[in-house]
Design a protein around this motif. Sequence first.
Motif, mmCIF file in Angstrom:
data_model
loop_
_atom_site.group_PDB
_atom_site.id
_atom_site.type_symbol
_atom_site.label_atom_id
_atom_site.label_comp_id
_atom_site.label_asym_id
_atom_site.label_seq_id
_atom_site.Cartn_x
_atom_site.Cartn_y
_atom_site.Cartn_z
ATOM 1 N N PRO A 19 34.286 -90.860 -5.108
ATOM 2 C CA PRO A 19 34.935 -91.898 -5.925
ATOM 3 C C PRO A 19 34.116 -92.271 -7.154
ATOM 4 C CG PRO A 19 34.583 -92.669 -3.659
ATOM 5 C CD PRO A 19 34.048 -91.294 -3.729
ATOM 6 N N ILE A 20 32.777 -92.295 -7.015
ATOM 7 C CA ILE A 20 31.930 -92.664 -8.155
ATOM 8 C C ILE A 20 32.062 -91.634 -9.269
ATOM 9 C CG2 ILE A 20 29.534 -92.977 -8.894
ATOM 10 C CD1 ILE A 20 28.964 -94.151 -6.185
ATOM 11 N N LEU B 2 30.942 -87.364 0.249
ATOM 12 C CA LEU B 2 32.089 -88.252 0.433
ATOM 13 C C LEU B 2 31.858 -89.585 -0.262
ATOM 14 C CD1 LEU B 2 32.954 -87.656 4.175
ATOM 15 C CD2 LEU B 2 34.377 -87.126 2.209
ATOM 16 N N ARG B 3 30.621 -90.067 -0.180
ATOM 17 C CA ARG B 3 30.313 -91.355 -0.794
ATOM 18 C C ARG B 3 30.394 -91.264 -2.323
ATOM 19 N NH1 ARG B 3 28.894 -95.421 -3.031
ATOM 20 N NH2 ARG B 3 26.851 -95.922 -3.818
ATOM 21 N N PHE B 4 29.996 -90.105 -2.885
ATOM 22 C CA PHE B 4 29.922 -90.015 -4.344
ATOM 23 C C PHE B 4 31.203 -89.543 -5.015
ATOM 24 C CE2 PHE B 4 25.550 -90.940 -3.812
ATOM 25 C CZ PHE B 4 25.211 -91.561 -4.996
ATOM 26 N N ASN C 114 19.716 -98.711 -10.743
ATOM 27 C CA ASN C 114 21.148 -98.416 -10.684
ATOM 28 C C ASN C 114 21.693 -98.636 -9.273
ATOM 29 O OD1 ASN C 114 23.679 -97.211 -10.587
ATOM 30 N ND2 ASN C 114 23.142 -95.736 -12.173
ATOM 31 N N ASN D 113 31.761 -99.160 -2.738
ATOM 32 C CA ASN D 113 32.437 -98.905 -4.011
ATOM 33 C C ASN D 113 33.301 -100.061 -4.465
ATOM 34 O OD1 ASN D 113 31.385 -96.347 -4.176
ATOM 35 N ND2 ASN D 113 33.039 -95.472 -2.968
ATOM 36 N N SER E 240 28.292 -86.311 4.062
ATOM 37 C CA SER E 240 28.609 -87.735 3.959
ATOM 38 C C SER E 240 28.192 -88.292 2.602
ATOM 39 C CB SER E 240 28.027 -88.535 5.128
ATOM 40 O OG SER E 240 26.654 -88.404 5.154
ATOM 41 N N ASP F 193 24.501 -97.998 -7.914
ATOM 42 C CA ASP F 193 25.303 -96.920 -7.325
ATOM 43 C C ASP F 193 24.450 -95.790 -6.776
ATOM 44 O OD1 ASP F 193 27.919 -97.752 -7.510
ATOM 45 O OD2 ASP F 193 27.988 -97.311 -9.654
ATOM 46 N N ASN F 194 23.293 -95.580 -7.393
ATOM 47 C CA ASN F 194 22.506 -94.413 -7.010
ATOM 48 C C ASN F 194 21.501 -94.674 -5.899
ATOM 49 O OD1 ASN F 194 23.916 -93.367 -9.070
ATOM 50 N ND2 ASN F 194 22.191 -92.961 -10.403
ATOM 51 N N GLN F 195 21.618 -95.800 -5.222
ATOM 52 C CA GLN F 195 20.681 -96.016 -4.122
ATOM 53 C C GLN F 195 21.372 -96.442 -2.837
ATOM 54 O OE1 GLN F 195 18.026 -99.341 -4.777
ATOM 55 N NE2 GLN F 195 19.277 -99.998 -6.480
ATOM 56 N N ILE F 196 22.700 -96.476 -2.871
ATOM 57 C CA ILE F 196 23.426 -96.807 -1.642
ATOM 58 C C ILE F 196 23.886 -95.509 -1.005
ATOM 59 C CG2 ILE F 196 25.463 -97.947 -0.712
ATOM 60 C CD1 ILE F 196 25.044 -100.145 -2.704
ATOM 61 N N ILE F 197 23.491 -95.290 0.225
ATOM 62 C CA ILE F 197 23.751 -94.019 0.890
ATOM 63 C C ILE F 197 24.972 -94.112 1.795
ATOM 64 C CG2 ILE F 197 22.790 -92.349 2.547
ATOM 65 C CD1 ILE F 197 20.234 -94.181 0.788
ATOM 66 N N GLY F 198 25.130 -95.259 2.451
ATOM 67 C CA GLY F 198 26.201 -95.399 3.431
ATOM 68 C C GLY F 198 27.567 -95.598 2.796
ATOM 69 N N GLN F 199 28.614 -95.292 3.555
ATOM 70 C CA GLN F 199 29.963 -95.493 3.042
ATOM 71 C C GLN F 199 30.512 -96.847 3.449
ATOM 72 O OE1 GLN F 199 32.637 -92.019 3.249
ATOM 73 N NE2 GLN F 199 30.897 -91.075 4.242
ATOM 74 N N LEU G 232 19.050 -90.776 -6.305
ATOM 75 C CA LEU G 232 19.369 -90.983 -4.895
ATOM 76 C C LEU G 232 18.277 -90.404 -4.007
ATOM 77 C CD1 LEU G 232 21.711 -92.091 -3.098
ATOM 78 C CD2 LEU G 232 22.276 -89.711 -2.699
ATOM 79 N N ARG H 127 22.052 -88.668 -11.052
ATOM 80 C CA ARG H 127 22.314 -89.480 -9.865
ATOM 81 C C ARG H 127 21.646 -88.884 -8.639
ATOM 82 N NH1 ARG H 127 26.287 -93.298 -10.378
ATOM 83 N NH2 ARG H 127 27.570 -93.072 -12.229
#
Lengths: 264, 284
Positions: free
Chosen positions: A168-169, A164-166, B96, B146, A161, B98-104, A218, A214
Amino acid sequence: MLKDITLGQYYQTESLIHRLDPRVKLVGTICYIISLFLVNKIQGYVIALIFLAIIIRLSKVPFKFMVKGMKAILFLLLLTVVFNLFLTPGETLISIWKLTITKEGVRVAMLMAVRLSFLIIGSSVMTLTTTPNHLTDGMEKLLNPLRKLKVPVHEISMMMSIALRFIPILMEETDKIMKAQIARGADFESGNLIKKAKALVPLLVPLFISAFRRANDLAMAMEARCYRGGEFRTKMKPLIYQRADRLAYLILIIYLVICFLAGR
Amino acid sequence: MGIIKAVQLAFEYIRRDEDGNVEGITRAIDGVDLEIKEGQFIAVLGHNGSGKSTLAKHLNALLHPTEGTVYVDGKDVREADKVWEIRQTAGMVFQNPDNQIIGQVVEEDVGFGPENLGVETKEIWERVEESLKAVGMYEYRKHSPNKLSGGQKQRVSIAGVIAMHPKCIILDEPTAMLDPNGRKEVLRAARALNQVEGITVILITHYMEEVIHADKVFVMDQGKVVLQGTPREIFTRVEELRKLRLDVPQVTELAYELKKAGLDVPEGILTKEELVEALKSLKK
């Protein structure tokens, strides 16, 4: 441009099939594929076709989306048909030069074509009606018994998961790096295959460095939010079988029995 | 004792070459003592490399002190079995978004912390709802992260921390990657948390404008706390701040220059309104 791609091919709408538990859909798809390879009589395929048609109808996904999946395997499909047509030994039907088409060949070729198309359409029903997120959740829960065999089921699904989230980034990042390198005179378009592959190095190196950075960030963010693996964890959206899911399993079993009795 | 208390805290980064031999030691934090009372809004200022982020990472046990220690709500960060309690007490928002959001999906990301704490499903939903409402992102709960702006992403990150019901939130340069509008959004959310929910906020930043509303400011340089006091006390010391390569807010600087030129304006002016008032009274 790269930003707009959607992952998987989820088709957003409200339907009975969309609401089903992802585990039902996963198990259902696997059983359906097995059933396709178990039957070998026309009656069996008719039943499989009717079953598939009903599911597609219920899913409310336009049929053209299912056919989209077929395009990707068209070549494979043709190849299988041609090979089976010419290379199956048996009673000669037509003979042109060195190629012979046999009666058995025609039968096997048609069988394979039907099997493959049903298989692809059947599995696209699953991916069209289930979000990738739900699918990973379903897989985690289904594979849970493997934890006893020390398979890191939770970790695998968490990795999926996050990936999947990364995606697009990282896609966006690729786009940015590509533009930056083009602005510095990099050429990604011309030359032969080897030259093109070499041109990708200045794209991939920064991309990998950034991906690692990243990942590091994370991991720290996850630790800061008390993530410590699958133990003690509760679920915000736990998977619980509803009446419709039990009913779906029942229908699946009935289908399998009928298919098996009629199609063998 | 305050909610956070650092005692002679020191931390060394050890650089190693490829064979693992020690190449050099950087003392990122060098003997920091500080105490933060519950319910305060604290700002930590410093230019790049002053040790402010390293300090932040000690406040929720992400880094292990080389010397000294930090007490978070009375718990010592050196005790390994208290780590999770400490991280729940002191939540952290990083730079940042972007680098700390885990959920979609936004709501799933906010639920990530409570899930890790083993909160019941029903309560997770309640917490997600209240946290998203607290940062004004409730209507975006079904969106993909996103598709959000930087400021919105940071607000989601803040909501993700609040959902764990911390007593204290550490914001480690949360606005460094945002545009001016995003910065305002995030700061407003942080101040609301402090004033409405009574959560202790520790804001780490190098933007001077962001510290004006703080109850107390710590200025760091080369791993040490070199100045501390209310924003007004800090900004009267324009010369010292300049030496530390920190800019004072424009209004403060203007007032300072006016004073230096011989006008009788009070020291430590922080807002435009104050300066206007001061100049008006001067005219009389």
